[in-house]
Scaffold this active site. Structure first.
Site, PDB file in Angstrom:
ATOM      1  N   GLN A  21     124.968  65.074  48.066  1.00  0.00           N
ATOM      2  CA  GLN A  21     124.877  66.070  49.125  1.00  0.00           C
ATOM      3  C   GLN A  21     124.778  65.454  50.520  1.00  0.00           C
ATOM      4  O   GLN A  21     125.026  66.127  51.510  1.00  0.00           O
ATOM      5  CB  GLN A  21     123.693  66.999  48.870  1.00  0.00           C
ATOM      6  N   HIS A 115     121.008  63.522  39.903  1.00  0.00           N
ATOM      7  CA  HIS A 115     120.906  64.803  40.602  1.00  0.00           C
ATOM      8  C   HIS A 115     122.279  65.468  40.537  1.00  0.00           C
ATOM      9  O   HIS A 115     123.068  65.410  41.483  1.00  0.00           O
ATOM     10  CB  HIS A 115     120.439  64.601  42.042  1.00  0.00           C
ATOM     11  N   ASN A 159     117.628  66.185  37.329  1.00  0.00           N
ATOM     12  CA  ASN A 159     117.258  67.285  38.208  1.00  0.00           C
ATOM     13  C   ASN A 159     117.664  68.642  37.631  1.00  0.00           C
ATOM     14  O   ASN A 159     118.824  68.847  37.281  1.00  0.00           O
ATOM     15  CB  ASN A 159     117.952  67.113  39.566  1.00  0.00           C
ATOM     16  N   GLU A 160     116.701  69.526  37.538  1.00  0.00           N
ATOM     17  CA  GLU A 160     116.956  70.945  37.198  1.00  0.00           C
ATOM     18  C   GLU A 160     117.860  71.136  35.983  1.00  0.00           C
ATOM     19  O   GLU A 160     118.928  71.762  36.059  1.00  0.00           O
ATOM     20  CB  GLU A 160     117.557  71.686  38.410  1.00  0.00           C
TER      21      GLU A 160
HETATM   22  O1  IFM Z   1     120.801  71.901  47.017  1.00  0.00           O
HETATM   23  C1  IFM Z   1     120.132  72.225  45.849  1.00  0.00           C
HETATM   24  C2  IFM Z   1     119.655  70.979  45.148  1.00  0.00           C
HETATM   25  O2  IFM Z   1     120.703  70.103  44.870  1.00  0.00           O
HETATM   26  C3  IFM Z   1     118.982  71.341  43.843  1.00  0.00           C
HETATM   27  N1  IFM Z   1     117.980  72.359  44.016  1.00  0.00           N
HETATM   28  C4  IFM Z   1     118.318  73.502  44.807  1.00  0.00           C
HETATM   29  C5  IFM Z   1     118.921  73.087  46.122  1.00  0.00           C
HETATM   30  C6  IFM Z   1     119.233  74.295  46.988  1.00  0.00           C
HETATM   31  O3  IFM Z   1     120.082  75.165  46.342  1.00  0.00           O
END
Ligand code: IFM
Length: 424
Positions: A21, A115, A159-160
Site C-alpha cells: 500500500q 499483509h 493480516n486479517e
Molecule cells: O487498508 C486496509 C489494510 O490493508 C487492512 N485493514 C483495513 C485497512 C483499511 O481498509
C-alpha cells in the site's frame, strides 16, 4: 498537565502501513498482476504508491518527530522471495536498514510478515488453498527471522485472515447504500474475473487460484491453510528468535444485535472470531483491528438508518473499538494490541474526533482490567486502498502522488501529542 485518561506505562503508540500500500512497484506480487488484468475490478494500479520503499528513512523520522513510539509495517514476501526458492539478500538489506532507522529514531518496530500480498509464483501453485502454502510461508518466515529476528521485537504473521468472511458481511451491508465505490466481481460475457486472473498468472483459464483477500469469491479450505501457515510460522519464529512476540491479526466489527438477530449474530461471531480461538490462545498477543460495528437483524447485517458513513461506506462509529474489545475479552485471555483502527474521511476534524472517542473507550476498557498494550492508527499515510485505489483517505499524513510531498494533518499532531503525554 496530567491527562485525564492516562494509559499504562509502556503503552505502545503507533501508526501502521503495509508494504504493497505504500512502498510502490511491488511488481512480483499477485496483487500487481490483478491490478493489470484487462477489465480488472481494481480501481487503479498502485504504481509508485507513497514511494516508501525509497523514502522510508524520512518517513520514519517524521513519525518519530510526531511523537510516536512504534511503527507497524510489513515485510513483502514477493520481494524477499521473488521466485520460488530464490531469496534476495538485497531485499533483506533494505528491511534491515528500515529496522535500523526505527532503532535510531526510537520507534519500536512491529513487523507484519504477510499483509495480503504474496509472490505471484505462489498463485501458480494455487495460492492460499494449496496444501504446500503453509510450509512455503514458514520457509520464507524462517529466512526473514534468521536474518532479521534480533531486530524484530513483535511480529504479526498474517493480516486479517478473516477478511474474506468479513467482506461478505461488508458487501451485504453496502448493498443497501448508495454512492459507494464499486467493490464486486466484474464479469463479462466470455470470461469470469477469476478466469482472467488465472490466465494472467500463466495458468489455464479454469485453474483454481486463491489470491489472499479474494478468497471471498470461493473460500475452499482457505481458513485451514491460513491457520496452519500461522502455526508453522509461529513455531519457526519461536525456534529462531525466541524473544520475538508473535501475534495473529483479525479484523472485527463490534456486533450489535437487533431483536431476532441472535442466531445470525452468534453464527457471525463464530465465523469471524471463535473458530480462530483454539489457535490464537497460544499466541503472545492478539492483534485486533477494528473500523466500525455491524448491526445484525434476523436476516443478517442491517445498516442503521441515517447513520453517518465513512468514505468506505462504513458507519462512522469510533465507540465500536471499545465494544469489540469487550466482546473479544470475554473469550480471550492473552494481551490485546490494537494493530489497526482508523477512519477514511476527507474531513480531518472527523478523524480527530474519531481518534478521541475511540481512545476514550479504549481507556475505559483498560480501567475495567482488560490487558490492552498498544494502539496503532491506520494509517500513517493516505495510501493505496486495494480495489478502491487512492480515493480512500485514512492517513494522518497526506501524500501528493505526483511530487511525493508529505503534508502532516492536524490529526497526526493530535495523536502524536497523546502519544507523548501517554494519555488524553
Ligand atoms: O487498508 C486496509 C489494510 O490493508 C487492512 N485493514 C483495513 C485497512 C483499511 O481498509
Amino acid at each position: 498537565m496530567k491527562p485525564t485518561c492516562s494509559f499504562p506505562d509502556g503503552f505502545l503508540w503507533g501508526t501502521a502501513t503495509a508494504a504493497h500500500q505504500v512502498e510502490g512497484n511491488n511488481v512480483n506480487s499477485d496483487f500487481w498482476v490483478l491490478e493489470h488484468i484487462p477489465g480488472t475490478i481494481v480501481a487503479e494500479p498502485s504504481g509508485d504508491a507513497c514511494d516508501h520503499f525509497h523514502r522510508y528513512r524520512e518517513d520514519i523520522k517524521l513519525l518519530a518527530d510526531l511523537g510516536f513510539s512504534t511503527y507497524r509495517f510489513s515485510i513483502e514476501w514477493a520481494r524477499v522471495e521473488p521466485e520460488q526458492g530464490l531469496f534476495s539478500a538485497a531485499t533483506i538489506a533494505h528491511y534491515r536498514d528500515m529496522l535500523q532507522a526505527c532503532e535510531e529514531h526510537e520507534l519500536m518496530p512491529m513487523v507484519t510478515l504477510h499483509h495480503f500480498t504474496s509472490p505471484r509464483w505462489l498463485m501458480r501453485l494455487g495460492g492460499w488453498t494449496a496444501k504446500e502454502t503453509p510450509e512455503l510461508f514458514a520457509r520464507y518466515v524462517s529466512y526473514v527471522m534468521e536474518q532479521l529476528g534480533e531486530q524484530i521485537p513483535y511480529v504479526c504473521t498474517l493480516n486479517e485472515v478473516n477478511l474474506p468472511d468479513l467482506l461478505a458481511h461488508i458487501m451485504a451491508s453496502r448493498a443497501q447504500a448508495e454512492n459507494l465505490a464499486p467493490v464486486g466481481i466484474k464479469e463479462d460475457n466470455d470470461l469470469s474475473w477469476l478466469q482472467k486472473a488465472a490466465l494472467a498468472f500463466g495458468l489455464d483459464k479454469d485453474a483454481v487460484i486463491h489470491p489472499f483477500p479474494y478468497t471471498y469469491v470461493e473460500r475452499g479450505n482457505f481458513v485451514e491453510v491460513a491457520l496452519e501457515a500461522h502455526r508453522q510460522a509461529r513455531a519457526a519464529i519461536r525456534r529462531i528468535s525466541p524473544d520475538t512476540k508473535v501475534g495473529f491479526s483479525l479484523a472485527l466489527h463490534e456486533i450489535d444485535i437487533l431483536p431476532g438477530g441472535e442466531a445470525k449474530a452468534e453464527e457471525t461471531w463464530q465465523t469471524l472470531f471463535k473458530q480462530y480461538l483454539p489457535t490464537l490462545k497460544d499466541d503472545d498477543f492478539f492483534a485486533l483491528q477494528n473500523y466500525t460495528r455491524e448491526v445484525i437483524g434476523p436476516d443478517g447485517p442491517v445498516f442503521p438508518e441515517g447513520a453517518e458513513r465513512t468514505q468506505m461506506g462504513y458507519e462512522y462509529r469510533p465507540e465500536a473499538l471499545a465494544g469489540v474489545v469487550l466482546q473479544v475479552a470475554k473469550d480471550l485471555k492473552i494481551p490485546i494490541i490494537i494493530t489497526e483502527n482508523g477512519v477514511a474521511t476527507p474531513d480531518d476534524q472527523r478523524r480527530v474526533e474519531f481518534i478521541e472517542r475511540a481512545l476514550k473507550g479504549l481507556h475505559a476498557c483498560i480501567q475495567d482490567g482488560i490487558d490492552i498494550q498498544g494502539y496503532y492508527y491506520w494509517s500513517a499515510f493516505d495510501n493505496y486502498e486495494w480495489v478502491m485505489g487512492y480515493r480512500m483517505t485514512f492517513g494522518l499524513i497526506a501524500v501528493d502522488r505526483t511530487t511525493q510531498k508529505r503534508t502532516i494533518k492536524e490529526s497526526a499532531h493530535y495523536l502524536g501529542k497523546i502519544a507523548q503525554a501517554n494519555g488524553l
